[in-house]
Scaffold this motif. Structure first.
Motif, mmCIF file in Angstrom:
data_model
loop_
_atom_site.group_PDB
_atom_site.id
_atom_site.type_symbol
_atom_site.label_atom_id
_atom_site.label_comp_id
_atom_site.label_asym_id
_atom_site.label_seq_id
_atom_site.Cartn_x
_atom_site.Cartn_y
_atom_site.Cartn_z
ATOM 1 N N ALA A 284 62.479 51.210 47.454
ATOM 2 C CA ALA A 284 61.039 51.105 47.721
ATOM 3 C C ALA A 284 60.496 49.836 47.064
ATOM 4 C CB ALA A 284 60.311 52.332 47.187
ATOM 5 N N ALA A 285 59.329 49.406 47.558
ATOM 6 C CA ALA A 285 58.706 48.220 46.984
ATOM 7 C C ALA A 285 58.187 48.537 45.584
ATOM 8 C CB ALA A 285 57.564 47.767 47.881
ATOM 9 N N ALA A 286 57.985 47.474 44.787
ATOM 10 C CA ALA A 286 57.456 47.686 43.433
ATOM 11 C C ALA A 286 55.980 48.056 43.485
ATOM 12 C CB ALA A 286 57.661 46.433 42.602
ATOM 13 N N GLU A 287 55.301 47.549 44.511
ATOM 14 C CA GLU A 287 53.885 47.865 44.673
ATOM 15 C C GLU A 287 53.765 48.859 45.825
ATOM 16 O OE1 GLU A 287 51.506 46.544 42.693
ATOM 17 O OE2 GLU A 287 53.081 45.492 41.579
ATOM 18 N N LEU A 301 55.534 50.973 41.015
ATOM 19 C CA LEU A 301 56.656 51.914 41.010
ATOM 20 C C LEU A 301 57.760 51.346 40.145
ATOM 21 C CD1 LEU A 301 57.932 54.498 42.522
ATOM 22 C CD2 LEU A 301 59.105 52.773 43.891
ATOM 23 N N ARG A 302 58.181 52.110 39.156
ATOM 24 C CA ARG A 302 59.335 51.698 38.370
ATOM 25 C C ARG A 302 60.428 52.742 38.560
ATOM 26 N NH1 ARG A 302 60.357 51.162 31.841
ATOM 27 N NH2 ARG A 302 62.602 51.250 32.099
ATOM 28 N N PRO A 303 61.393 52.440 39.453
ATOM 29 C CA PRO A 303 62.442 53.437 39.681
ATOM 30 C C PRO A 303 63.360 53.520 38.458
ATOM 31 C CG PRO A 303 62.569 51.606 41.267
ATOM 32 C CD PRO A 303 61.606 51.207 40.209
ATOM 33 N N PHE A 304 63.734 54.742 38.090
ATOM 34 C CA PHE A 304 64.776 54.912 37.080
ATOM 35 C C PHE A 304 66.128 54.900 37.777
ATOM 36 C CE2 PHE A 304 61.281 57.480 34.944
ATOM 37 C CZ PHE A 304 60.884 56.413 34.159
ATOM 38 N N ARG A 310 58.839 56.191 37.626
ATOM 39 C CA ARG A 310 57.523 56.294 36.994
ATOM 40 C C ARG A 310 56.512 55.522 37.835
ATOM 41 N NH1 ARG A 310 56.798 56.207 30.756
ATOM 42 N NH2 ARG A 310 57.749 58.202 31.281
ATOM 43 N N LEU A 311 55.356 56.147 38.058
ATOM 44 C CA LEU A 311 54.277 55.498 38.800
ATOM 45 C C LEU A 311 53.140 55.176 37.840
ATOM 46 C CD1 LEU A 311 54.181 57.848 41.907
ATOM 47 C CD2 LEU A 311 54.637 55.382 41.965
ATOM 48 N N THR A 312 52.648 53.959 37.915
ATOM 49 C CA THR A 312 51.461 53.591 37.147
ATOM 50 C C THR A 312 50.344 53.330 38.151
ATOM 51 O OG1 THR A 312 52.920 52.563 35.547
ATOM 52 C CG2 THR A 312 50.571 52.058 35.361
ATOM 53 N N LEU A 313 49.368 54.228 38.198
ATOM 54 C CA LEU A 313 48.306 54.145 39.204
ATOM 55 C C LEU A 313 47.224 53.165 38.758
ATOM 56 C CD1 LEU A 313 47.775 57.942 40.005
ATOM 57 C CD2 LEU A 313 49.608 56.431 40.711
ATOM 58 N N SER A 314 46.544 52.581 39.740
ATOM 59 C CA SER A 314 45.470 51.640 39.392
ATOM 60 C C SER A 314 44.278 52.365 38.793
ATOM 61 C CB SER A 314 45.045 50.842 40.622
ATOM 62 O OG SER A 314 44.390 51.701 41.517
ATOM 63 N N HIS A 315 44.138 53.639 39.077
ATOM 64 C CA HIS A 315 43.151 54.443 38.345
ATOM 65 C C HIS A 315 43.629 55.888 38.305
ATOM 66 C CE1 HIS A 315 41.120 56.588 41.628
ATOM 67 N NE2 HIS A 315 41.302 55.502 42.331
#
Ligand code: GTP
Ligand code: MG
Length: 595
Positions: A284-287, A301-304, A310-315
């Motif tokens: 998947a894409a990083a964004e 998106l940071r795939p392990f 792990r997903l870091t959402l914009s809010h």
């Protein structure tokens, strides 16, 4: 009451079918009517032959409006999948199938539409649809050929719809509210109105809710509740609901904002997830864009590995363990994959190899949450926090868990805290033999306890005691360290003359200050009375033996004589005896021994 979302390729007849079933035109916009194309969500409702009240959320099929489609299907638990007999399975059929699979939707039915245009193709398209949906929750859903133009098959479709609805589990009407907003507008005279699909819980007028969105959150009050255009005293699940809000203007509220039971949800921008459908996470894409409820939020998106990330959402969004999320590659109109939320409060990744270790944990994680592992990770967790995270609260202590009030404590953690606490109390005593113990805060800090209200349980486990504001040992040590010699000397003097209390300068000379005397009293070596009078703890009993020999009520001066002491000692000593209930004061001048 049910909400059914449509799904299917552009132009396959979704809106026409909804209109034929309900008599309501779901395409609301002029542009939609002009172009014969659904752009945004449409809403219509009817009562089925079996008496089910059904609301339809009609979605657009065009790929450009995939975001709108996902907002429609996100909170709806039942799907009517439409495939045109004359065209068969098409590209957006794929997308909508992927969305259904990712959301874990398990209830619905399939209409082979436009059957009048290609009656011969119906068997082939039916087979094709079966095959395409075989890996989704609709694998066994009924398939009904229909024509919205001739009306053929519509009756049968309603019969199958009723059967499908009969199998849908009833959602709880008392659960916390998470009402995803799909529209907001202003009605003259009424003010701000928002609409959405209520999938669980009950909404009532005058309810206070938290409005959360991209621009933060604020409390709002529900002014009125409507269903299908009429005011109601309350609305339960699953239903289309319109809420009139006492809140900021409609232009400040957007699709994807959400109304929540205050305090009941974890708003989190950091999620650990496991893939459920679609291609591997490494690809998947990083964004990406995260679709949850009606929200579409950009995320990193940071795939392990292929399965976990792990997903870091914009809010932050109100997420709960077990939530199904759709990931779309940023800029693409295709669904990349579906993931399930495993952690809404994941630990920071700091050291090399943390990602790998995290993946291993996530591979084994229970998607319905696990109180035991949650407690193990934090040492202890409160029932309210488990509920907020979406984890079932155990009915009684599970293996390895100890319950204490509202807390669920991991037994390993409890033992470790207890060991450390014993160490901290011993270390304190070694530093200062006269120390009365550790304050609650000092004790909690020393063992890095997450919350001081856990202290009592740790103290019990450690075999220590809480004495007032202090954590200390059950037995106080006999030895008073540097003050030992002076206290011993004083003790032997008082044994010879029990009522001859040392004068202040004698105590000073012995090096017995307030701290030393307090320690000696705590350990039961000395008794302190008002006015700086220091005696042995046996003095009151000895005094009683003497006073009992006096005939009848006695005066202070008689008591002084019997005890061979001074007024300085006699008065606080007699008051101490009064307080213990051993003597009783009759008037200003007289006391009696209580027998
Ligand atoms: N002959 C025939 N035509 C149909 C039938 N159902 C729909 N149509 C026609 O198919 C075209 C598309 O129908 P819509 O209902 O707008 O399709 P849709 O799936 O809602 O399209 P989007 O919302 O844009 O994805 C229209 O011209 C309809 O008149 C049917 O059962 N028979
Ligand atoms: Mg349409």
């Amino acid at each position: 009451m049910f909400v059914v979302a449509t799904a299917g390729h552009v132009d396959h007849g979704k809106s026409t079918l909804v209109r034929a079933l309900t008599g309501i035109e779901p395409d609301r916009w002029d542009e939609e009517k002009r172009r014969g194309l659904t752009i945004d969500l449409g809403f219509a409702w009817t009562t089925t032959p079996a008496g089910h009240e059904v609301s339809f959320v009609d979605v657009p099929g065009h790929e450009r409006f995939l975001g709108n489609m996902l907002a429609g299907i996100g909170p709806a638990p039942v799907v009517c999948f439409v495939v045109a007999a004359d065209e068969g399975w098409c590209r957006q059929s794929d997308d909508h199938r992927d969305a259904i699979a990712a959301l874990g939707i398990e209830h619905g039915l399939i209409a082979i539409s436009r059957a009048d245009l290609a009656p011969d193709r119906v068997p082939a398209v039916t087979a094709q649809v079966r095959d395409e949906l075989k890996d989704t929750g609709l694998r066994d859903a009924p398939i009904v050929p229909v024509s919205a133009v001739t009306g053929a098959g519509l009756g049968e479709l309603l019969v199958e719809l009723d059967a499908a609805l009969g199998a849908v589990p009833k959602p709880p009407d008392d659960s916390r509210i998470r009402f995803w907003i799909d529209r907001s507008f202003t009605i003259r005279g009424a003010g701000t109105v928002v609409t959405g699909t209520l999938s669980a819980g009950t909404l009532r007028p005058e309810e206070h809710l938290l409005l959360a969105g991209a621009h933060g959150s604020q409390e709002v009050t529900v002014r009125g509740v409507q269903q299908h255009g009429s005011a109601v005293a309350s609305a339960g699940p699953v239903n289309r609901v319109a809420l009139n809000l006492r809140s900021p203007g409609a232009d400040a509220i957007h699709r994807g904002d959400v109304l929540l039971t205050p305090g009941a949800w974890q708003l989190s921008a950091l999620l650990d997830v496991r893939r459920t459908t679609g291609s591997g996470l490494d690809d998947a894409a990083a964004e990406v864009v995260v679709h949850l409820g009606t929200a579409a939020v950009p995320a990193r998106l940071r795939p392990f590995d292929q399965e976990t990330a792990r997903l870091t959402l914009s809010h932050p969004l109100p997420v709960t363990i077990g939530d199904r999320i759709i990931l779309r590659n940023n800029g693409s109109q295709r669904i990349a994959c579906g993931v399930q939320v495993l952690d809404v409060d994941p630990p920071a990744l700091r050291r090399r190899g943390d990602g790998r270790r995290r993946a291993a944990v996530l591979h084994g994680a229970d998607p319905s949450g696990d109180a035991r592992s949650e407690a193990a990770r934090r040492g202890a967790v409160r029932s309210v926090d488990l509920q907020r995270l979406g984890i079932a609260v155990p009915g009684r202590p599970a293996d390895g868990l100890r319950s204490d009030g509202d807390w669920w404590i991991d037994e390993h953690a409890l033992r470790a805290w207890a060991d450390r606490l014993r160490g901290a109390v011993d270390a304190d005593r070694a530093r200062n033999p006269l120390s009365p113990g550790l304050s609650h805060k000092a004790a909690a800090d020393a063992i890095e306890l997450p919350d001081v209200s856990l202290l009592a349980a740790v103290v019990r486990e450690a075999g220590l005691v809480l004495r007032g504001p202090l954590v200390t040992t059950q037995q106080q040590p006999a030895d008073l360290g540097p003050a030992e010699a002076a206290v011993s000397a004083l003790e032997s003097r008082l044994r010879a003359e029990p009522f001859t209390a040392p004068e202040a300068d004698e105590l000073t000379a012995l090096g017995l200050g307030r701290r030393e005397l307090a320690a000696a009293e705590r350990t039961g070596r000395l008794l302190r009375l008002d006015g700086g009078v220091v005696l042995l703890p046996t003095a009151p009993a000895l005094a009683m033996r003497e006073l009992a020999t006096l005939p009848g009520p006695f005066t202070t001066s008689q008591a002084r004589g019997a005890l061979r002491t001074t007024r300085r000692v006699a008065i606080p000593l007699l008051e101490h005896l009064d307080a213990r209930g051993w003597t009783k004061r009759l008037d200003a001048g007289h006391r009696v021994v209580v027998r």
